[in-house]
Design a protein around this motif. Structure first.
Motif, PDB file in Angstrom:
ATOM      1  N   SER A 289       5.511   9.222   3.908  1.00 49.16           N
ATOM      2  CA  SER A 289       4.232   9.454   3.231  1.00 49.16           C
ATOM      3  C   SER A 289       3.542  10.717   3.745  1.00 49.16           C
ATOM      4  CB  SER A 289       3.312   8.232   3.376  1.00 49.16           C
ATOM      5  OG  SER A 289       2.757   8.146   4.672  1.00 49.16           O
ATOM      6  N   TYR A 290       3.924  11.183   4.932  1.00 48.65           N
ATOM      7  CA  TYR A 290       3.365  12.419   5.495  1.00 48.65           C
ATOM      8  C   TYR A 290       4.362  13.571   5.447  1.00 48.65           C
ATOM      9  CZ  TYR A 290      -0.476   9.521   6.925  1.00 48.65           C
ATOM     10  OH  TYR A 290      -1.546   8.662   6.899  1.00 48.65           O
ATOM     11  N   GLY A 291       5.383  13.443   4.608  1.00 47.48           N
ATOM     12  CA  GLY A 291       6.361  14.515   4.456  1.00 47.48           C
ATOM     13  C   GLY A 291       7.354  14.593   5.587  1.00 47.48           C
ATOM     14  N   GLY A 292       7.519  13.485   6.310  1.00 48.62           N
ATOM     15  CA  GLY A 292       8.409  13.473   7.466  1.00 48.62           C
ATOM     16  C   GLY A 292       9.608  12.570   7.266  1.00 48.62           C
TER      17      GLY A 292
ATOM     18  N   ARG B 148       0.834  -1.212   0.000  1.00 46.46           N
ATOM     19  CA  ARG B 148       0.000   0.000   0.000  1.00 46.46           C
ATOM     20  C   ARG B 148       0.861   1.252   0.000  1.00 46.46           C
ATOM     21  NH1 ARG B 148      -2.626  -2.651   4.416  1.00 46.46           N
ATOM     22  NH2 ARG B 148      -4.341  -3.883   3.627  1.00 46.46           N
ATOM     23  N   LEU B 149       1.889   1.259   0.841  1.00 43.94           N
ATOM     24  CA  LEU B 149       2.780   2.423   0.908  1.00 43.94           C
ATOM     25  C   LEU B 149       3.526   2.617  -0.408  1.00 43.94           C
ATOM     26  CD1 LEU B 149       4.053   1.861   4.529  1.00 43.94           C
ATOM     27  CD2 LEU B 149       2.782   3.878   3.752  1.00 43.94           C
ATOM     28  N   ASP B 150       4.015   1.524  -0.989  1.00 42.31           N
ATOM     29  CA  ASP B 150       4.716   1.609  -2.273  1.00 42.31           C
ATOM     30  C   ASP B 150       3.808   2.156  -3.371  1.00 42.31           C
ATOM     31  OD1 ASP B 150       7.045   0.615  -1.160  1.00 42.31           O
ATOM     32  OD2 ASP B 150       6.781  -1.421  -1.948  1.00 42.31           O
ATOM     33  N   ALA B 151       2.530   1.808  -3.296  1.00 43.57           N
ATOM     34  CA  ALA B 151       1.565   2.268  -4.306  1.00 43.57           C
ATOM     35  C   ALA B 151       1.088   3.689  -4.032  1.00 43.57           C
ATOM     36  CB  ALA B 151       0.376   1.316  -4.357  1.00 43.57           C
ATOM     37  N   GLY B 152       1.500   4.252  -2.910  1.00 45.17           N
ATOM     38  CA  GLY B 152       1.067   5.609  -2.566  1.00 45.17           C
ATOM     39  C   GLY B 152      -0.373   5.671  -2.105  1.00 45.17           C
ATOM     40  N   ALA B 153      -0.894   4.551  -1.605  1.00 48.77           N
ATOM     41  CA  ALA B 153      -2.279   4.521  -1.146  1.00 48.77           C
ATOM     42  C   ALA B 153      -2.459   5.475   0.030  1.00 48.77           C
ATOM     43  CB  ALA B 153      -2.667   3.107  -0.733  1.00 48.77           C
ATOM     44  N   LEU B 154      -3.327   6.432  -0.153  1.00 46.32           N
ATOM     45  CA  LEU B 154      -3.583   7.412   0.898  1.00 46.32           C
ATOM     46  C   LEU B 154      -4.627   6.881   1.863  1.00 46.32           C
ATOM     47  CD1 LEU B 154      -3.690  10.671  -1.229  1.00 46.32           C
ATOM     48  CD2 LEU B 154      -1.793   9.783   0.131  1.00 46.32           C
ATOM     49  N   GLN B 155      -4.468   7.226   3.103  1.00 45.53           N
ATOM     50  CA  GLN B 155      -5.431   6.901   4.138  1.00 45.53           C
ATOM     51  C   GLN B 155      -6.028   8.216   4.613  1.00 45.53           C
ATOM     52  OE1 GLN B 155      -6.186   3.734   5.177  1.00 45.53           O
ATOM     53  NE2 GLN B 155      -4.838   3.001   3.580  1.00 45.53           N
ATOM     54  N   PRO B 156      -7.283   8.228   5.047  1.00 42.42           N
ATOM     55  CA  PRO B 156      -7.876   9.482   5.527  1.00 42.42           C
ATOM     56  C   PRO B 156      -7.036  10.068   6.657  1.00 42.42           C
ATOM     57  CG  PRO B 156      -9.479   7.687   5.534  1.00 42.42           C
ATOM     58  CD  PRO B 156      -8.172   7.095   5.170  1.00 42.42           C
ATOM     59  N   ALA B 157      -6.733  11.353   6.532  1.00 41.32           N
ATOM     60  CA  ALA B 157      -5.904  12.025   7.532  1.00 41.32           C
ATOM     61  C   ALA B 157      -6.778  12.922   8.398  1.00 41.32           C
ATOM     62  CB  ALA B 157      -4.816  12.844   6.854  1.00 41.32           C
ATOM     63  N   GLU B 158      -6.293  13.194   9.602  1.00 39.74           N
ATOM     64  CA  GLU B 158      -6.985  14.071  10.535  1.00 39.74           C
ATOM     65  C   GLU B 158      -5.936  14.800  11.366  1.00 39.74           C
ATOM     66  OE1 GLU B 158      -8.593  11.809  14.125  1.00 39.74           O
ATOM     67  OE2 GLU B 158      -8.277  10.183  12.677  1.00 39.74           O
ATOM     68  N   ARG B 159      -6.365  15.845  12.041  1.00 41.00           N
ATOM     69  CA  ARG B 159      -5.482  16.530  12.988  1.00 41.00           C
ATOM     70  C   ARG B 159      -5.316  15.651  14.216  1.00 41.00           C
ATOM     71  NH1 ARG B 159      -4.822  22.259  12.619  1.00 41.00           N
ATOM     72  NH2 ARG B 159      -4.586  22.285  14.880  1.00 41.00           N
ATOM     73  N   LEU B 160      -4.067  15.394  14.564  1.00 40.71           N
ATOM     74  CA  LEU B 160      -3.772  14.541  15.713  1.00 40.71           C
ATOM     75  C   LEU B 160      -2.788  15.227  16.634  1.00 40.71           C
ATOM     76  CD1 LEU B 160      -3.032  11.173  13.874  1.00 40.71           C
ATOM     77  CD2 LEU B 160      -5.096  11.742  15.121  1.00 40.71           C
ATOM     78  N   ASP B 161      -2.996  15.055  17.921  1.00 37.73           N
ATOM     79  CA  ASP B 161      -2.035  15.508  18.923  1.00 37.73           C
ATOM     80  C   ASP B 161      -1.140  14.309  19.219  1.00 37.73           C
ATOM     81  OD1 ASP B 161      -0.737  16.013  21.411  1.00 37.73           O
ATOM     82  OD2 ASP B 161      -2.225  17.564  21.846  1.00 37.73           O
ATOM     83  N   LEU B 162       0.152  14.417  18.885  1.00 37.13           N
ATOM     84  CA  LEU B 162       1.066  13.292  19.090  1.00 37.13           C
ATOM     85  C   LEU B 162       1.145  12.868  20.556  1.00 37.13           C
ATOM     86  CD1 LEU B 162       4.156  13.896  16.767  1.00 37.13           C
ATOM     87  CD2 LEU B 162       2.358  12.190  16.558  1.00 37.13           C
ATOM     88  N   ALA B 163       1.069  13.818  21.464  1.00 41.07           N
ATOM     89  CA  ALA B 163       1.122  13.476  22.893  1.00 41.07           C
ATOM     90  C   ALA B 163      -0.072  12.602  23.276  1.00 41.07           C
ATOM     91  CB  ALA B 163       1.164  14.746  23.743  1.00 41.07           C
ATOM     92  N   GLU B 164      -1.258  12.950  22.788  1.00 40.51           N
ATOM     93  CA  GLU B 164      -2.445  12.143  23.087  1.00 40.51           C
ATOM     94  C   GLU B 164      -2.330  10.746  22.483  1.00 40.51           C
ATOM     95  OE1 GLU B 164      -5.936  14.281  21.833  1.00 40.51           O
ATOM     96  OE2 GLU B 164      -5.563  15.920  23.250  1.00 40.51           O
ATOM     97  N   LEU B 165      -1.771  10.656  21.283  1.00 37.73           N
ATOM     98  CA  LEU B 165      -1.575   9.351  20.648  1.00 37.73           C
ATOM     99  C   LEU B 165      -0.638   8.491  21.490  1.00 37.73           C
ATOM    100  CD1 LEU B 165      -2.060   7.556  18.088  1.00 37.73           C
ATOM    101  CD2 LEU B 165       0.114   8.469  17.266  1.00 37.73           C
ATOM    102  N   VAL B 166       0.450   9.073  21.979  1.00 34.89           N
ATOM    103  CA  VAL B 166       1.391   8.324  22.810  1.00 34.89           C
ATOM    104  C   VAL B 166       0.695   7.817  24.072  1.00 34.89           C
ATOM    105  CG1 VAL B 166       3.457   8.510  24.259  1.00 34.89           C
ATOM    106  CG2 VAL B 166       3.481   9.422  21.924  1.00 34.89           C
TER     107      VAL B 166
END
Length: 163
Positions: A139-142, A9-27
C-alpha cells in the motif's frame, strides 16, 4: 477479528494519514514496548526516512517480530538502512530458527496459511500476520519478501525512501 478488519480496509484501499517516519526510531520505540523471550539485536541507520502511517508500519514490525520470536532459538536481529542505489528504505528482521523452506517462501504470505512448524510452535495463530504485513508494504509502494539466509528466516521490507 481485528486482522480481518485490517485486511478488508487494505483490500478496499483505505488510506490512513501518512507522515515522515524514521524507521530506526520506529524500531527503537516498538522494541522497547514489548518484552521478548529472546533478545533483539539492532543495527539501525538513523535518518532512514519513509512516508507512511505510523500505526500501520508498527503493525508490520510487530507482525515480523512476533513471527521471528515464535521461531528464534536464541536471537532476533533487526536492521534498518537506506539502499541509496535503489532509493529504498530497508527493514530486515532475521531470526536464528529453522528458517522457511524455499518452496514455502511465497505461501507464507497467503491468507490463513500456516506451515507445519508454525502449527507446532503456536496453536493460536491465524495465518494473517505476514499477509497483512505484505499488503501494508504494497500500500506504500513497497515490498515484503522472505530472503535467502544461511540460518533462520530473513524477512525484508523495502519502502520508497525519502531524502
Amino acid at each position: 477479528m481485528a486482522d480481518l478488519l485490517e485486511l478488508a480496509r487494505l483490500d478496499a484501499g483505505a488510506l490512513q494519514p501518512a507522515e515522515r517516519l524514521d524507521l530506526a526510531e520506529l524500531v527503537v520505540s516498538e522494541v522497547e514496548l514489548h518484552r521478548r523471550r529472546v533478545p533483539i539485536v539492532t543495527r539501525l541507520a538513523a535518518g532512514t526516512i519513509v512516508e507512511a502511517n505510523r500505526l500501520r508500519l508498527a503493525r508490520v514490525l510487530g507482525n515480523l517480530l512476533a513471527n521471528a520470536e515464535r521461531h528464534a532459538h536464541s536471537v532476533i536481529e533487526v536492521s534498518v538502512w537506506t539502499d541509496h542505489s535503489q532509493g529504498q528504505a530497508v527493514l530486515e528482521v532475521h531470526d536464528d530458527g529453522e528458517g522457511i523452506p524455499v518452496e514455502a517462501r511465497e505461501r507464507v504470505f497467503d491468507r490463513f496459511a500456516r506451515l507445519d512448524s508454525a502449527r507446532r510452535l503456536d496453536t493460536g495463530g491465524t495465518g494473517l500476520g505476514l499477509p497483512i504485513a505484505r499488503e501494508i508494504a504494497r500500500s506504500y509502494g513497497g515490498s515484503l519478501v522472505v530472503a535467502d539466509s544461511e540460518r533462520g528466516a530473513r524477512l525484508v521490507l523495502r519502502l520508497p525512501a525519502l531524502s
